[in-house]
Each structure stands twice: as C-alpha cells, then as structure tokens.
Design an enzyme around this catalytic site. Sequence first.
Site, short mmCIF file in Angstrom:
data_model
loop_
_atom_site.label_atom_id
_atom_site.label_comp_id
_atom_site.label_asym_id
_atom_site.label_seq_id
_atom_site.Cartn_x
_atom_site.Cartn_y
_atom_site.Cartn_z
N LYS A 54 21.85 -7.26 -8.64
CA LYS A 54 20.60 -6.65 -8.18
C LYS A 54 20.71 -6.55 -6.66
O LYS A 54 20.41 -7.48 -5.93
CB LYS A 54 19.40 -7.52 -8.58
CG LYS A 54 18.07 -6.75 -8.74
CD LYS A 54 17.59 -6.02 -7.50
CE LYS A 54 17.03 -6.97 -6.47
NZ LYS A 54 16.52 -6.20 -5.23
N PHE A 95 20.12 -6.68 2.24
CA PHE A 95 20.37 -5.37 2.84
C PHE A 95 21.40 -5.41 3.95
O PHE A 95 22.06 -4.41 4.23
CB PHE A 95 19.06 -4.79 3.40
CG PHE A 95 18.63 -5.40 4.70
CD1 PHE A 95 19.10 -4.92 5.91
CD2 PHE A 95 17.75 -6.48 4.72
CE1 PHE A 95 18.71 -5.50 7.11
CE2 PHE A 95 17.36 -7.05 5.92
CZ PHE A 95 17.84 -6.56 7.12
N GLU A 118 13.40 -16.93 12.66
CA GLU A 118 14.55 -16.03 12.63
C GLU A 118 14.04 -14.61 12.92
O GLU A 118 13.33 -14.02 12.10
CB GLU A 118 15.25 -16.08 11.28
CG GLU A 118 16.49 -15.20 11.23
CD GLU A 118 17.21 -15.26 9.89
OE1 GLU A 118 18.45 -15.17 9.88
OE2 GLU A 118 16.53 -15.39 8.85
N CYS A 151 23.01 -13.19 9.43
CA CYS A 151 22.58 -14.58 9.30
C CYS A 151 23.44 -15.50 10.16
O CYS A 151 23.06 -16.65 10.40
CB CYS A 151 22.62 -15.02 7.84
SG CYS A 151 24.29 -15.18 7.16
N GLU A 192 17.19 -2.91 -2.44
CA GLU A 192 16.72 -1.55 -2.67
C GLU A 192 16.69 -0.73 -1.38
O GLU A 192 16.44 0.48 -1.41
CB GLU A 192 15.34 -1.57 -3.32
CG GLU A 192 14.23 -2.19 -2.51
CD GLU A 192 14.11 -3.70 -2.68
OE1 GLU A 192 13.02 -4.23 -2.46
OE2 GLU A 192 15.14 -4.36 -3.01
N SER A 220 16.19 -14.21 2.91
CA SER A 220 15.34 -15.05 3.74
C SER A 220 15.07 -16.40 3.07
O SER A 220 15.15 -16.52 1.84
CB SER A 220 14.00 -14.35 4.02
OG SER A 220 13.23 -14.27 2.84
#
Length: 499
Positions: free
Chosen positions: A173, A149, A384, A281, A176, A226
């Site tokens: 993919k 995302f 994180e 990240c 969402e 993640s």
Amino acid sequence: MQELTHFLNGAPVKGGSGRFGDVFNPATGEVQARVPLASRDEVDRAIADAAAAQPAWGATNPQRRGRVMMAFVQLLNRDMDKLAEALSREHGKTFPDAKGDVQRGLEVIEYCIGAAQMLKGEYTDNAGPGIDMYSMRQPLGVVAGITPFNFPAMIPMWKMGPALASGNAFILKPSERDPSVPLMLAELLKEAGLPDGVLQVVNGDKEAVDAILENETVQAVGFVGSTPIASYIYAKGCANGKRVQCFGGAKNHMIVMPDADLDQAADALIGAGYGAAGERCMAISVAVPVGEKTADALIERLVPRIEKLKVGPYTAGDDVDYGPVVTAAAKANIHRLVQSGIDQGAELVVDGRDFKLQGYENGFFVGPHLFDRVTKDMDIYKTEIFGPVLSTVRARSYEEALGLAMDHEYGNGTAIFTRDGDTARDFANRVNIGMVGINVPIPVPLAYHTFGGWKKSGFGDLNQHGPDAFRFYTRTKTVTSRWPSGLKEGGEFHFKAMD
C-alpha cells in the site's frame, strides 16, 4: 488527466470504489493524475488472491527466487532514468536525488539475491542418542508494507525485496501522493519472472490501511511514516495478532565539536539539512555546535552556503540543489512552524518565507531557512518539520550536546564531527540513538546492515533490510528427529519389510 490503477494478479486494474485522490505536480501545483482509493472489499480480494498464489512461490527454492531478484536488478538498471523521471514528476525531488532513491532500493534487492544464504537453518548431529536436531526458516505467508511519499522507490523495495525473497506474498500500500513508481516496480517484477498474485499493489488511504491491519490472513505489516501513524499501526496490528515493525519521525542532531573541520561540517549540514527539501527521516535538522566560538564560526560558514542554494523544478537538471515539497499542505505547515520559531524567540538568520520562482508561482517551493539560538522548549526543536529548515542549538559543553540528542523523544539518527577519536568513541557508545555517524552526517547503513531508529522513531524489535529483514519475514521451525533402524544382530541391521 491520467487515471492510475492498482496492480493485481499481474495486471493493472481500475479502481472500483468510486473514490480517488489527486496526484499533484509539486513544481506547478497542478493535479496531474488521479489515483483510486481502494475499498475494504478490494483490499480483501487482493489479499485472498495473494494467499492463493503464495504456497507455490513459498515452495520455490530460494535460489530460483534469488534469480527473480537478479533479473529485477537488471531491469531496474535498464529503466533507472524512466523511474527517476516519474518519481521526480510526482514527488518533486531533483533528478539525481530521484536516481539515488531508486539506487538505494536496488542495493537491497541485490542483497536479496543471496536469499538462499540468509534462509539457511542450523543442524546438530547426535543431539541425543540417535537424535538429530535442525531448524528451518519458513515464510510467514501473506505480509504487507505501508510506505511513505518521501521515498516512493526505495522504501517499497526495502520492504518487498526481503519479503518476496523469503517466499512470502506481499501486499504493498504505497503513498497515494506519488504512486506511479510503485506501480512501475510491480510491472518490472512481473517481467523479472515473479508469478502473478505474489505481489499486489493496492492504492488507498486509511480505509485500505485498516483493511490490511484487520485482515486475518495478513501475518506481518511493515510501515514507514510519521510517529503518530506508526504508533497507531503498531498498536492496531499487534492487537490483531500480527508481527509489526513501524518506523516513525525523527529529529536528528549533529554535534560539532570545537576541534572539528568547520568547513567540512558546514558542507555536511548543507547536504544533510537541505537536500531533498528536508523531506528525509535521516535529514539533519538540528546543528549543535559546542562553545560560542564554534557556533559563531559555524554560522559564519553556513550563511553564504545557504544563500547560494538553488531551488527549482527537477526539469532544470543538475543546476538545482533541491525541489519543491510534496503538497501545498506540507508547505503551509513548514511556514507555520517557522513562524512559531520567530514568535518563540529564535533568531531567523536566513529567511526563506518569501521565496518565489518565476514561472512556478503555484508550485510548492519553500526557500531555505536557518535558525540560531534555538532552545529545547521551542516547537521548531521538538517537532519534525520535514522541510528545508535547520535549527542551531548552542551547547556549552560536550556533555550538554550529548544530552540534547539523548533527551529528545526521537532516536532515529545522529552525528558528531570531531578530530578526537576518544570523543567519537564515547559518543557512539553512549548515545541512545539507532544510527550514528562519525564525521558522516547521514549514517544510513548499507543494505547488508540494518536500518532502524530507537525511542519514538521505531516500534518493534527488528529493523529494515540486512539480516533483520529476513528474520522479520520468516519464522523458525525446529525439528527433533530419530529414525529407528531395526534390531542390530551380528553386526548387521535388519529392517522390517515395507508394504
């Protein structure tokens, strides 16, 4: 309320599973759209159609594929503001940050224009008596990308650009949580001349991910997200015989030496620690000043800068430093970790827990936080956080600071700020982390180098973009050939007549 679609065989397609996910406006907390969550059958059909379209695309010469990439770049520049606005509306990041998201993806597409150069093989003349040997780089077939995302434009382009330029069909993919921009990218690629079916965008959740991982037609899968999910996808994809590259979480340290320009270091920490609400990240989440004097002076410079940060919706324009986090759950998790830091003894120097924005009380805004005297055993150091939280760990020496970065389970990025070239050189050579900055806080490589972390930040042997991307999305075939030339008589060759 808007109902989003998949993008299949060159056209928007409504979801058929009957399952949907909510897409929020992070600034207001309101649901602004519904995204279909694909069933396994829908994913399998999309893959089958991609497999049917791939051979013709794979047989298209690399220069022509590069021209599609060139046209795509022109369209991205044309629609830059439109893409950034849609990205900000769903993700929450500021408009300039959203444009940067698109721009860094565009730069990889620019690199892919030169696919013909990247796909060249090797040739050896007279490897043996009358024998020539050469290699070819060929597409894998159907490959897939599962993207996060936090960069809904950049990461899809990092994945699909090299894959498509190499001659593969690509199943995307996207997350969402903010799926509109990936769908818009698919529309632009069609406009650029990409044949129908070569790019399929399938929205979904774990059911769609597992369908991709278990489908025998899919030859390779790339993932960013993640570490727990990266580990799951890597293990499951490899178990199903796929080539897999997965990039996971991070805990990026920035070492600040006593000889560093502390104003420069403080400015760097503000941008690297709080930009995009920390949802990167490559964000710096741990500052490591060396020596008590350095630490005190750095904190003294950081506090007023943090207190001046402006948090607000992207619609406020350039007057905002960062926006909301992506969901209410993300906000709650950040606050939970902040509380754990307090409970475990860290000093909360700047407290952003009570931040409220008038008119946006239901938005997912998180104020900036600064911790000092954090230790290695605290959850805020080990985990994180993915939010606007900077932890300061005081080191007594350079070796201790280096050890902090090296001993952490994550190895995505790191930086050192110093005026001493020998220290910087030693750090770059010794640190066991994939991307290193020297007086650069966020060392994201440009498109013609490769991006990737070490340790639990990266799974797989090849990195994203640059030459590694073309290696990942192709396989090498080596041909050894000898052509009988008939009997040589009287200085002339005599060939058998062909029927």
